[in-house]
Design a protein around this motif. Sequence first.
Motif, PDB file in Angstrom:
ATOM      1  N   LYS A  82       0.851  -1.194   0.000  1.00  0.00           N
ATOM      2  CA  LYS A  82       0.000   0.000   0.000  1.00  0.00           C
ATOM      3  C   LYS A  82       0.884   1.240   0.000  1.00  0.00           C
ATOM      4  O   LYS A  82       1.885   1.297   0.704  1.00  0.00           O
ATOM      5  CB  LYS A  82      -0.887   0.033   1.239  1.00  0.00           C
ATOM      6  N   VAL A  83       0.483   2.226  -0.771  1.00  0.00           N
ATOM      7  CA  VAL A  83       1.132   3.537  -0.764  1.00  0.00           C
ATOM      8  C   VAL A  83       0.045   4.607  -0.745  1.00  0.00           C
ATOM      9  O   VAL A  83      -1.070   4.376  -1.207  1.00  0.00           O
ATOM     10  CB  VAL A  83       2.076   3.757  -1.975  1.00  0.00           C
ATOM     11  N   ASP A  85       0.392   7.567  -2.322  1.00  0.00           N
ATOM     12  CA  ASP A  85       0.421   8.306  -3.583  1.00  0.00           C
ATOM     13  C   ASP A  85       1.283   7.540  -4.583  1.00  0.00           C
ATOM     14  O   ASP A  85       2.511   7.522  -4.460  1.00  0.00           O
ATOM     15  CB  ASP A  85       0.987   9.705  -3.323  1.00  0.00           C
ATOM     16  N   VAL A  86       0.656   6.915  -5.562  1.00  0.00           N
ATOM     17  CA  VAL A  86       1.389   6.126  -6.554  1.00  0.00           C
ATOM     18  C   VAL A  86       2.359   6.989  -7.348  1.00  0.00           C
ATOM     19  O   VAL A  86       3.490   6.589  -7.597  1.00  0.00           O
ATOM     20  CB  VAL A  86       0.412   5.366  -7.490  1.00  0.00           C
ATOM     21  N   ALA A  89       5.423   7.670  -5.356  1.00  0.00           N
ATOM     22  CA  ALA A  89       6.218   6.439  -5.241  1.00  0.00           C
ATOM     23  C   ALA A  89       6.991   6.177  -6.529  1.00  0.00           C
ATOM     24  O   ALA A  89       8.163   5.793  -6.492  1.00  0.00           O
ATOM     25  CB  ALA A  89       5.318   5.262  -4.901  1.00  0.00           C
ATOM     26  N   LEU A 126       2.529  -1.644  -6.393  1.00  0.00           N
ATOM     27  CA  LEU A 126       2.227  -0.539  -5.480  1.00  0.00           C
ATOM     28  C   LEU A 126       0.767  -0.180  -5.719  1.00  0.00           C
ATOM     29  O   LEU A 126       0.363   0.097  -6.849  1.00  0.00           O
ATOM     30  CB  LEU A 126       3.114   0.674  -5.754  1.00  0.00           C
ATOM     31  N   GLU A 128      -2.406   2.234  -4.490  1.00  0.00           N
ATOM     32  CA  GLU A 128      -2.738   3.476  -3.768  1.00  0.00           C
ATOM     33  C   GLU A 128      -3.948   3.262  -2.880  1.00  0.00           C
ATOM     34  O   GLU A 128      -4.975   2.756  -3.327  1.00  0.00           O
ATOM     35  CB  GLU A 128      -3.002   4.585  -4.788  1.00  0.00           C
TER      36      GLU A 128
END
Length: 129
Positions: A82-83, A85-86, A89, A126, A128
């Motif tokens: 999880k991030v 803001d893709v 990242a 990744l 978001e």
Amino acid sequence: MLQLQAVHHIAIICSDYEKSKRFYTEVLGFTVDREVCREARDSYKLDLSLNGQYVIELFSFPSPPARVSRPEACGLRHIAFKVADVEAAITALNAQGIFPEPIRVDEFTGKKFTFFADPDDLPVELYEI
């Protein structure tokens, strides 16, 4: 029914221990919890955590066989993180010389995600939140 509580860890066997150790710690930001040299097996075992939670066991073995990763081979497909803001990242990965696939949008959730590969071509996603 089995009463599972959570995923405990993900085990990864790498072909180049130092390269993968750098990738998971310096690029992805994992913390080393414990590193063990297993001389009898000519192997290392690296326990890695993310935000205080144990997540990955990184193993090295002499001459591990290659595993088919693409196209869509049977078995473990990828690991996902999880991030917030893709795009941010991706910018951070680009600064490390890593260039993920174009951003996609999950057709069911409307959330953004992308893929790139670890040093052994293991797909990493990744997603978001």
